[in-house]
Scaffold this motif. Structure first.
Motif, PDB file in Angstrom:
ATOM      1  N   THR A 291      52.919 -47.280  -6.513  1.00  0.00           N
ATOM      2  CA  THR A 291      52.056 -46.847  -5.428  1.00  0.00           C
ATOM      3  C   THR A 291      52.356 -45.410  -5.055  1.00  0.00           C
ATOM      4  N   GLN A 301      44.869 -48.361   2.879  1.00  0.00           N
ATOM      5  CA  GLN A 301      44.407 -49.643   2.363  1.00  0.00           C
ATOM      6  C   GLN A 301      45.401 -50.773   2.629  1.00  0.00           C
ATOM      7  N   ARG A 319      52.010 -51.769  -1.074  1.00  0.00           N
ATOM      8  CA  ARG A 319      50.915 -52.626  -1.531  1.00  0.00           C
ATOM      9  C   ARG A 319      50.697 -52.457  -3.034  1.00  0.00           C
ATOM     10  N   LYS A 321      47.849 -53.198  -5.742  1.00  0.00           N
ATOM     11  CA  LYS A 321      46.415 -53.483  -5.751  1.00  0.00           C
ATOM     12  C   LYS A 321      46.068 -54.659  -6.662  1.00  0.00           C
ATOM     13  N   ASP A 329      45.645 -58.795  -3.301  1.00  0.00           N
ATOM     14  CA  ASP A 329      46.620 -57.732  -3.038  1.00  0.00           C
ATOM     15  C   ASP A 329      47.966 -58.364  -2.690  1.00  0.00           C
TER      16      ASP A 329
END
Length: 509
Positions: A291, A301, A319, A321, A329
Motif C-alpha cells: 500500500t 479508501q 488496507r 484492496k 477488502d
C-alpha cells in the motif's frame, strides 16, 4: 551569570580535517576570556548538530528560551554569526530575544550591548552578512555536488544498500564498490523480483526466512525493498536531487517534505553496475500489493487509516484492496515476520461499531457523572482540610519570632523549628496543588464525556451515509487508536474470525 554557546561552522571543516577539535579549542578560548574578565559561567551549551534553521538546533532553541526569560546576564560566543545563520525570521528571533532581555553578547573581539543603539545596529548587520555568506557557501557547495555527480562521482554521505563508499582514483572524490556482505543480498532481491516474479511482501518473507535482516538489524519491509531495487546506482547510474526538500508554511510553522521530482539528474557513474539493465527493469515492473501513502489529491479508501495498530509489532495496519481472488477488502500488517493475520474490513468495522454501542449503554447504566460529582465533592473536602492545616502552620511560624524574643527559643532551636515549618508548608502547598489539579481534571473529564457520548451517537446514526474518508474522520473524532490482535487464520469457509480489539477513546472512562 553567563553562559557559553559553542557551534561549529562550515569554515571549520579544514581544521577538523587536520584532526583539530574545533569545539574544544573554542571552549578553551572562551573560558580564558571569562577568566580574564571575571565573568561567572553557569553553563556551556555545545551544538553538535547542523541545521539551516534555529528549530533544527536544540541547544540554540534552549538558549533562546533562557535568554528570553532573562536567566543569563550575557552569552559568550566566538562570533555573533554563530548565533544565527537562518533566514530573516530566525535572525529576528535572535535579535529580539537579546534586545528585550537586555542580554550581552560577549565575543573575543567585542562585547555587544543591545541597549546601546550602535551595538544593536552592528549586531543586526552582522547577522545579515552572516546569512549572505551562508547562502553563497551553500550555493557553491550545491553547484560543486552537481558537477561531481555529472562527472560520475558519488556525493552522498551514506552508501546505498549493497555498496561501499571509497576514495576515487583522484583521491579527492568518492565512488562506489560492491559490499562483500550486502551485495549478494542485493542480487538475491533482484532474482526474487525479476526472475521469480515475487512481490515485495513475498520477497521480505523469503529474506526473513533465510535469516537476512536490514542494516538496522530489523527484518526488511516492502517499502525498504522497493527503495533498494529502484535505485539506478545498481546499474551504474547516479541519481541526484530525486527527493529535493521543499518547505511550506503549515499552521504557522515551516514544514519540510521530500516529494519525488521530475527534473532530477541522472548521470553515468564511475562505478560499474552489478545488475543488468534487463533484470533491473524486470524487477521494477512487478506489480506489488504494497500500500502506498495516500496522495493529498485522493480520497481515503480505508476507514481505519492511521487508527488501527498491530498489537504484535505496533505498526499501523493498512488496507489491502480487493482482487479477483479476494472479493473483499482486508486490513493487514504488511511487515515480514509479524504474526498478525489479516481481517476483513467489514468484520472489523462491525466490531468497532459494537464497541461504541456498548460504551454508550455502559455509560447510561453506570451513571459516570454521578460518580464524578461524588469524587469531586470528596476532593473539595480534602482541600478545605489541607488549607486549614496550612493556616495553622502559618500561625505557628509567626509565633516563632515571639518565642525567640521571649528567650524561650535559642537561635539554634529557632532556625531548626523554622526550617521544619517551612518544609511542612511546602508539603501542604504541593498537596493543595495536586488536589486542585485533580478537581480540574475531573471537571474537564466530565465536560468532555458529556460531549463524547453524543458524538458517538451521531456517528452511529450517520454511519451508513458516510464514505470511507468520512468514516475515518468520524472515527478519529472519538477514537485515539485501536490495538488489533489476531494470530490464527480462519478455517476454510469460516467467516467469523477469532480476534480482539483494544479501543482507546478520546475520553477516559
Amino acid at each position: 551569570m553567563y553562559v557559553i554557546y559553542l557551534r561549529k561552522s562550515r569554515k571549520d571543516s579544514d581544521l577538523e580535517a587536520l584532526g583539530i577539535d574545533v569545539l574544544k579549542r573554542h571552549e578553551e578560548t572562551l573560558l580564558e576570556l571569562a577568566r580574564a574578565r571575571s565573568l561567572p559561567i553557569g553553563a556551556i551549551y555545545r551544538e553538535v548538530v547542523s541545521g539551516d534553521s534555529i528549530d533544527a538546533r536544540p541547544e540554540m532553541v534552549r538558549l533562546l528560551s533562557e535568554v528570553e526569560s532573562g536567566i543569563w546576564e550575557g552569552v559568550l560566543v566566538m562570533e555573533v554569526e554563530r548565533l544565527a545563520r537562518g533566514d530573516t525570521i530566525d535572525q529576528g528571533r535572535v535579535q529580539r530575544a537579546f534586545f528585550y532581555s537586555n542580554t550581552l553578547i560577549v565575543t573575543p573581539g567585542k562585547t555587544y550591548n543591545p541597549a546601546i543603539e550602535n551595538d544593536n545596529e552592528y549586531f543586526e548587520f552582522s547577522l545579515f552578512m552572516s546569512r549572505r555568506e551562508y547562502a553563497t557557501i551553500k550555493r557553491r557547495m550545491q553547484a560543486g555536488r552537481i558537477r561531481s555527480v555529472k562527472d560520475g562521482y558519488y556525493v552522498g554521505n551514506i552508501a546505498p544498500y549493497g555498496w561501499r563508499r571509497v576514495k576515487a582514483d583522484d583521491c579527492k572524490h568518492f565512488t562506489l564498490v560492491p559490499d562483500e556482505k550486502e551485495n549478494p543480498v542485493l542480487k538475491l532481491m533482484y532474482d526474487f523480483m525479476g526472475n521469480k516474479k515475487y512481490g515485495f511482501q513475498k520477497t521480505c518473507s523469503a529474506l526473513t526466512g533465510m535469516g537476512i535482516v536490514s542494516r538496522s538489524g530489523k527484518p526488511f519491509n516492502p517499502a525498504t525493498v522497493k527503495t533498494i531495487i529502484s535505485n539506478p546506482v545498481n546499474i551504474g547510474m547516479l541519481r541526484w536531487n530525486y527527493r529535493k526538500s521543499q518547505k511550506a508554511i503549515v499552521n504557522g510553522k515551516i514544514a519540510t517534505s521530500r516529494p519525488k521530482a521530475d527534473d532530477y539528474i541522472l548521470a553515468k557513474g564511475k562505478h560499474p553496475g552489478c545488475i543488468s539493465e534487463d533484470l533491473y527493469y524486470r524487477a521494477n515492473s512487478v506489480n506489488s500489493s504494497m500500500t502506498a501513502p495516500v496522495k493529498r489529491s485522493c480520497r481515503i479508501q480505508n476507514p481505519f487509516a492511521g487508527i488501527v495498530r498491530c498489537s504484535c509489532c505496533g505498526r499501523v495496519m493498512v488496507r489491502k484492496k480487493m482482487s479477483a481472488k479476494q472479493p473483499r477488502d482486508y486490513l493487514i500488517c504488511q511487515y515480514a515476520g509479524c504474526a498478525t493475520v489479516a481481517i476483513e474490513l467489514d468484520e472489523l468495522e462491525n466490531a468497532v461499531l459494537e464497541w461504541i454501542r456498548n460504551y454508550i449503554a455502559d455509560y447510561k447504566v453506570n451513571n459516570f457523572e454521578s460518580a464524578d460529582d461524588s469524587e469531586q465533592e470528596s476532593l473539595r473536602s480534602i482541600l478545605v482540610n489541607l488549607e486549614k492545616e496550612k493556616e495553622t502552620t502559618l500561625k505557628q511560624r509567626g509565633s516563632l519570632f515571639d518565642l525567640l524574643e521571649q528567650g524561650i527559643y535559642t537561635k539554634e532551636i529557632f532556625f531548626e523549628r523554622s526550617t521544619a515549618l517551612e518544609d511542612k508548608i511546602k508539603d501542604f502547598d504541593k498537596k493543595i496543588e495536586s488536589v486542585n489539579a485533580d478537581i480540574v481534571r475531573l471537571d474537564l473529564s466530565k465536560k468532555n464525556r458529556s460531549t463524547f457520548v453524543p458524538k458517538c451517537q451521531e456517528l452511529l446514526n450517520a454511519w451508513d451515509t458516510f464514505d470511507a474518508a468520512d468514516k475515518n474522520t468520524a472515527l478519529k473524532n472519538v477514537i485515539e487508536r485501536i490495538d488489533f490482535t489476531k494470530t490464527e487464520k480462519n478455517a476454510r469457509g469460516q467467516r467469523h474470525s477469532s480476534f480482539s480489539i483494544d479501543v482507546f477513546p478520546r475520553i477516559s472512562r
